[in-house]
Scaffold this active site. Structure first.
Site, short mmCIF file in Angstrom:
data_model
loop_
_atom_site.label_atom_id
_atom_site.label_comp_id
_atom_site.label_asym_id
_atom_site.label_seq_id
_atom_site.Cartn_x
_atom_site.Cartn_y
_atom_site.Cartn_z
N ASP A 104 0.88 -1.17 0.00
CA ASP A 104 0.00 0.00 0.00
C ASP A 104 0.92 1.22 0.00
O ASP A 104 2.10 1.14 0.35
CB ASP A 104 -0.95 0.00 1.21
CG ASP A 104 -2.13 0.95 0.97
OD1 ASP A 104 -2.05 1.79 0.04
OD2 ASP A 104 -3.13 0.88 1.70
C1 BGC Z 1 -4.85 3.54 0.02
C2 BGC Z 1 -4.97 2.58 -1.15
C3 BGC Z 1 -4.76 3.36 -2.41
C4 BGC Z 1 -3.41 4.04 -2.37
C5 BGC Z 1 -3.09 4.87 -3.60
C6 BGC Z 1 -3.56 4.33 0.01
O1 BGC Z 1 -3.57 5.31 0.98
O2 BGC Z 1 -4.92 2.79 1.23
O3 BGC Z 1 -6.22 1.95 -1.15
O4 BGC Z 1 -4.89 2.52 -3.53
O5 BGC Z 1 -3.38 4.92 -1.26
O6 BGC Z 1 -3.90 5.99 -3.65
#
Ligand code: BGC
Length: 764
Positions: A230
């Site tokens: 993530d």
């Molecule tokens: C989120 C993800 C997301 C990523 C990119 C993170 O903070 O938890 O779900 O895909 O950011 O935006």
């Protein structure tokens, strides 16, 4: 590109180049390597619309216009995998048109509490529903040559302290509830990537957790794709690579050197890094090879699809005196600013710059003579008495009123949890006042997770639209006036109050540790097992049609766990309108040692029928549908006994039941702690008992547990264990090891030898 070619490229890379490949070039793309003709691929959020980041002229990030489809909270209510496949495919087209190779979604985390700020992005409290819908979404997307990123793996069920809390649960809870949806999607749909979550599991960050990323995900489940962190979830780059995290996102070029250093110091094997690079290059070349040029998007057609998906997801929760569908051409009051500007998506990384968002108000003018009152101002939390008085007047002067209410956007977002389950008082007070003045009042809810509805008894009809995407206004107007059916069923329980939720006492955690104390009793598994009343149960929803479900048939009455079971029933539309039934199959296991939820969803099928039409629905159950995770053996296992196959219209409304007798092909191995009655099920155990039962009685008599005059009678009574009277059965419920105490001639070694014989030769 063939694997051997990829391996050859990796063999030509320097250590620094390999380490560099393991983190992004920027926020969204991977690093290219011109020297070896390695291209770059692009990722983008997800999950219910393409949020493609662009920079405006001042360098600030904006998102490119795209279709905002209904969020997962809504699409889950469709109980319709085919529809999720269409959604995935439509998203794939929008990705192709923008040269996006991997879309960051879907999210299949389990809804442990209504409070999780990101519930709107997840499907359900039930892993089968989340898993089947997630699989269909991934299949649809990947059919278009765009990879999915299944997220957030795993045990990420709250936003509070999501970046550093540790999720603590036992192995059974993990397997049965929190891993299960991921497992299904991996096995059925092989997502190109899976996203490791921010949180820790058992004290180790997900991105560094080899147990789950490598042992479970790759070795056990056969995951063939890449693990992506993530955004910002990787702490120790070398530990992440060693655990199986292939790509750290976003750009982390400054820490690439940590990987180089770890290899030089022998803390990380270069072979491990090579394996990561091979997987990453497979992803990169797969993405580039599947890229299509000149794809264009028909945004009007996508908007129509968003509307169709939402109509199939709207849940009719109440419909007294068949108030809905409303009569066309009547005078109807629409109340609430959400009627003009619907609440249709959540906050955070999934927030889409939508194509167009018509309100129900403008769209419904084609159906009726609509009067409008605001009822509350946008984001207003306290009741506005002036606006409420206007709304009451408007409602009184119409034949029916429709109130558009729910949760304002700032109450639901990624990054934080809700503090409670209540709607703002501005909405509650408005609903109470209008319902009092106008008995024909419909409440239309816009919210991403369950809310308390203290006014529910006073409203004649209630529709749950969830966060229904850019076409929700049109979809709900069509449903209100009967142009389409409300096709949804609740993918989660609506408790009466937050305090009833099983995670209420441990949700959020303490000092950064979150104990999943309710174990596998999540959502309806708890409410049904405990008999706790809810406002609306999982799986519930009404229709404009009526259905009868009859004639439940099982193809066997007795099975072993290596057999399949075919289950059939018949659904008929007994109403006067076309409509959709959602037939739900639950398995109710025997309630013996080791608590199990009273029933668990093991199949569902959505059937559309014209009036008078009927159809057979067939389900196939396998070992896993009867199994629980047996911690002592670290595997799925089936208890023997009577199981009920139940067909329901919700987890609470079971309409048909049939009993089935299960004889597992293998019982658990016996140990000294097993019960004497378990030992006596086998020939060796029985033989031992026949030989020594007199000695057992004599010992019991010496202990004063058998009166002397009854000695001979008792000896006869217990010689045959099957004939032992209820009152004397206590002996059979003691651990096997006590036989050495009861029988002077029996040593521990002899008893262990008998247990070994049973385990090796007699257990099947
Ligand atoms: C989120 C993800 C997301 C990523 C990119 C993170 O903070 O938890 O779900 O895909 O950011 O935006």
């Amino acid at each position: 590109m063939k694997r051997t070619e990829i391996e050859s490229i990796v063999s030509q890379m320097t250590l620094e180049e390999k380490a560099g490949l393991c983190s992004g070039r920027d926020g969204w793309t991977t690093k290219p390597l011109e020297r070896l003709n390695i291209p770059s691929i692009r990722t983008s959020d997800g999950p219910h619309g393409l949020r493609l980041e662009e920079k405006d002229e001042d360098g600030f990030a904006t998102a490119k216009m795209a279709t905002c489809f209904p969020a997962a909270c809504a699409t889950a209510a469709s109980f319709n995998p085919a529809l999720l496949r269409e959604l995935g495919s439509a998203l794939g087209t929008q990705c192709q048109a923008n040269h996006v190779h991997v879309l960051l979604g879907p999210g299949v985390n389990i809804k442990r509490s209504p409070l999780c700020g990101r519930n709107f992005e997840y499907f359900s409290e039930d892993p089968l529903l989340a898993g089947r819908l997630g699989s269909a979404f991934v299949q649809g997307l990947q059919e278009q040559g765009v990879g999915a990123s299944l997220k957030h793996f795993f045990a990420n069920n709250q936003e509070y302290r999501r970046m550093n809390s540790t999720s603590e649960m036992d192995e059974r809870t993990m397997r049965e509830v929190y891993l299960s949806a991921f497992e299904r999607v991996v096995k059925e749909a092989q997502p190109w990537t899976i996203m490791a979550s921010y949180n820790k599991i058992d004290g180790t960050f997900s991105t560094e957790n080899k147990r789950y990323l490598t042992d479970v995900l790759r070795r056990e489940w056969g995951f063939e794709g890449s693990v992506v962190s993530d955004w910002g979830a990787t702490r120790d780059r070398a530990a992440a690579v060693a655990a199986g995290t292939d790509l750290t996102m976003p750009s982390a070029t400054k820490t690439d050197a940590e990987i180089v250093q770890a290899v030089r110091e022998g803390r990380l094997q270069e072979a491990e890094l090579d394996a990561v690079c091979v997987r990453l290059l497979e992803l990169v070349f797969r993405g580039v090879e599947a890229q299509k040029d000149n794809v264009t998007v028909d945004y009007e057609a996508a908007h129509e699809l968003a509307k169709r998906i939402e109509a199939d997801s709207i849940v009719l929760l109440k419909n007294e005196s068949s108030l809905l569908p409303l009569k066309k051409n009547a005078k109807i009051a629409f109340i609430g600013t959400f009627a003009k500007a619907p609440r249709y998506q959540g906050g955070g990384s999934s927030h889409v710059n939508s194509y167009r968002v018509p309100g129900a108000l403008e769209y419904a003018e084609q159906y009726a003579n609509i009067a409008f009152a605001e009822g509350y101002a946008e984001n207003q939390l306290e009741p506005d008495m002036q606006r409420i008085a206007e709304a009451v007047e408007t409602a009184k002067n119409a034949s029916a009123a429709v109130i558009f209410a729910g949760l304002p956007e700032k109450m639901e977002s990624e990054g934080y949890d809700r503090a409670h389950m209540k709607m703002p008082e501005s909405h509650n007070a408005l609903i109470r006042a209008v319902c009092e003045a106008q008995p024909n009042t419909v409440v239309v809810l816009h919210n991403g997770a369950p809310v308390e509805t203290p006014w529910a008894d006073g409203a004649a009809a209630i529709l749950e639209t969830y966060l229904g995407g850019e076409a929700v206004g049109e979809a709900v107007a069509d449903v209100l006036f009967g142009e389409t059916e409300p096709g949804g069923r609740l993918p989660e329980s609506f408790p009466l109050r937050l305090e009833d939720n099983p995670s209420y006492l441990s949700y959020g955690g303490e000092d950064g540790t979150v104990y999943y104390a309710e174990r596998m009793f999540v959502g309806y598994r708890y409410y049904e097992s405990k008999g706790v009343p809810v406002r609306w149960p999982f799986g519930y929803g009404l229709s404009y049609a009526d259905f009868s479900i009859t004639d439940l048939r099982l193809d066997k009455e007795e099975i072993t766990d290596d057999n399949e079971l075919a289950v059939q029933c018949r659904v008929e539309n007994t109403g006067s309108r076309r409509g959709k039934a959602v037939v739900q199959l639950y398995v109710a296991p025997p309630q013996r040692e080791g608590l199990r939820p009273v029933r668990e969803l093991r199949g569902f099928e959505k059937v559309e029928l014209a009036p008078g039409e009927s159809r057979d629905v067939t389900f196939t159950l396998t070992q896993r549908d009867f199994a629980y995770w047996r911690i002592s053996e670290h595997k799925w296992a089936v208890q023997d006994g009577a199981y009920e196959i139940q067909i329901g219209t919700s987890c609470h409304d079971i309409v048909l039941r049939r009993t089935l007798s299960m004889r597992p092909s293998q019982n658990p191995p016996l140990t000294m702690e097993s019960l004497i009655k378990e030992f006596l099920q086998y020939p060796t155990g029985l033989q031992c008992w026949k030989k020594h039962s007199d000695a057992v009685v004599e010992t019991l008599a010496k202990m004063g547990l058998v009166p002397r005059p009854m000695l001979e009678e008792v000896k006869k009574l217990i010689a045959d264990p099957a004939a032992i009277p209820e009152g004397m059965g206590m002996i059979l419920k003691q651990p096997v090891k006590l036989l050495c105490t009861f029988i002077g001639d029996l040593s521990q070694t002899q008893l262990q030898a008998m247990l070994d014989t049973i385990n090796q030769n007699e257990r099947n």
